[in-house]
Design a protein around this motif. Structure first.
Motif, PDB file in Angstrom:
ATOM      1  N   LYS A  96       0.935  -1.128   0.005  1.00 42.78           N
ATOM      2  CA  LYS A  96       0.070   0.038   0.101  1.00 42.78           C
ATOM      3  C   LYS A  96       0.607   1.273  -0.039  1.00 42.78           C
ATOM      4  O   LYS A  96       1.986   1.222   0.294  1.00 42.78           O
ATOM      5  N   ILE A  97       0.361   2.139  -0.575  1.00 33.75           N
ATOM      6  CA  ILE A  97       0.990   3.569  -0.637  1.00 33.75           C
ATOM      7  C   ILE A  97       0.518   4.593   0.574  1.00 33.75           C
ATOM      8  O   ILE A  97      -0.793   4.700   0.596  1.00 33.75           O
ATOM      9  N   PHE A  98       1.459   5.446   1.031  1.00 30.59           N
ATOM     10  CA  PHE A  98       1.307   6.339   2.247  1.00 30.59           C
ATOM     11  C   PHE A  98       1.684   7.633   1.919  1.00 30.59           C
ATOM     12  O   PHE A  98       2.641   7.691   1.304  1.00 30.59           O
ATOM     13  N   ASN A  99       1.294   8.590   2.552  1.00 29.67           N
ATOM     14  CA  ASN A  99       1.664   9.828   2.641  1.00 29.67           C
ATOM     15  C   ASN A  99       2.586  10.177   3.657  1.00 29.67           C
ATOM     16  O   ASN A  99       3.640  11.013   3.679  1.00 29.67           O
ATOM     17  N   SER A 100       2.273   9.453   4.765  1.00 26.65           N
ATOM     18  CA  SER A 100       3.225   9.589   6.052  1.00 26.65           C
ATOM     19  C   SER A 100       3.617   8.153   6.643  1.00 26.65           C
ATOM     20  O   SER A 100       2.919   7.138   6.240  1.00 26.65           O
ATOM     21  N   GLU A 101       4.869   8.311   7.131  1.00 24.34           N
ATOM     22  CA  GLU A 101       5.435   7.078   7.927  1.00 24.34           C
ATOM     23  C   GLU A 101       4.608   6.526   8.753  1.00 24.34           C
ATOM     24  O   GLU A 101       4.434   5.350   8.959  1.00 24.34           O
ATOM     25  N   LYS A 102       3.929   7.333   9.683  1.00 25.29           N
ATOM     26  CA  LYS A 102       3.205   7.172  11.045  1.00 25.29           C
ATOM     27  C   LYS A 102       2.104   6.144  10.356  1.00 25.29           C
ATOM     28  O   LYS A 102       1.985   5.056  10.797  1.00 25.29           O
ATOM     29  N   ASP A 103       1.353   6.673   9.190  1.00 21.49           N
ATOM     30  CA  ASP A 103       0.266   5.822   8.800  1.00 21.49           C
ATOM     31  C   ASP A 103       0.604   4.475   8.219  1.00 21.49           C
ATOM     32  O   ASP A 103       0.155   3.470   8.294  1.00 21.49           O
ATOM     33  N   ALA A 104       1.840   4.430   7.591  1.00 18.04           N
ATOM     34  CA  ALA A 104       2.288   3.251   7.045  1.00 18.04           C
ATOM     35  C   ALA A 104       2.712   2.268   7.968  1.00 18.04           C
ATOM     36  O   ALA A 104       2.227   1.207   7.772  1.00 18.04           O
ATOM     37  N   ILE A 105       3.182   2.626   9.099  1.00 16.23           N
ATOM     38  CA  ILE A 105       3.659   1.800  10.043  1.00 16.23           C
ATOM     39  C   ILE A 105       2.267   1.350  10.908  1.00 16.23           C
ATOM     40  O   ILE A 105       2.302   0.052  11.138  1.00 16.23           O
ATOM     41  N   LYS A 106       1.607   2.101  11.070  1.00  8.23           N
ATOM     42  CA  LYS A 106       0.231   1.687  11.535  1.00  8.23           C
ATOM     43  C   LYS A 106      -0.413   0.564  10.811  1.00  8.23           C
ATOM     44  O   LYS A 106      -0.984  -0.339  11.320  1.00  8.23           O
TER      45      LYS A 106
END
Length: 118
Positions: A96-106
């Motif tokens: 999946k693609i994310f704009n933020s590292e925090k959301d990606a880790i979650k």
């Protein structure tokens, strides 16, 4: 829960080809001691990936150490490339693609905990 996550940062310069993708995959294998792990990829705005690198990364060998992978993008061009990777290469593991590292880790931790279907 003992989460296993590897963070890969890619800086601009020469494009990432199949050779470099294989080297990154081998490094993930060493860091994970040959086991599957969560992969977080961050690339700077000028990083580029060849079609061969994307094909390798989405295939069985390129995903052999991956539970799921999250890509953090910083520009529209990166988002287009990442969407191309997901739609054309169709990785066999959750990606999946994310704009933020925090959301990606979650998201990665939720996949690991089976809170999100793979």
């Amino acid at each position: 829960m003992d989460s296993k996550l590897v963070r890969i940062e890619i800086f601009g310069g020469a494009p990432i080809g199949e050779k470099e993708a294989k080297e990154m995959n081998n490094a993930v294998g060493v860091l994970s001691k040959g086991k599957e792990i969560l992969v977080l990829m961050l690339a700077d705005e000028i990083a580029q990936f060849s079609k061969e690198a994307m094909a390798f990364s989405a295939g069985d060998e390129g995903l052999m150490y991956t539970i799921a992978d999250a890509m953090v993008v910083k520009s529209t061009a990166q988002r287009i490339t990442a969407n191309f990777y997901l739609k054309i290469s169709k990785p066999k593991k959750p990606s999946k693609i994310f704009n933020s590292e925090k959301d990606a880790i979650k998201w990665l931790r939720a996949v690991e905990s089976n809170l999100i279907p793979a």
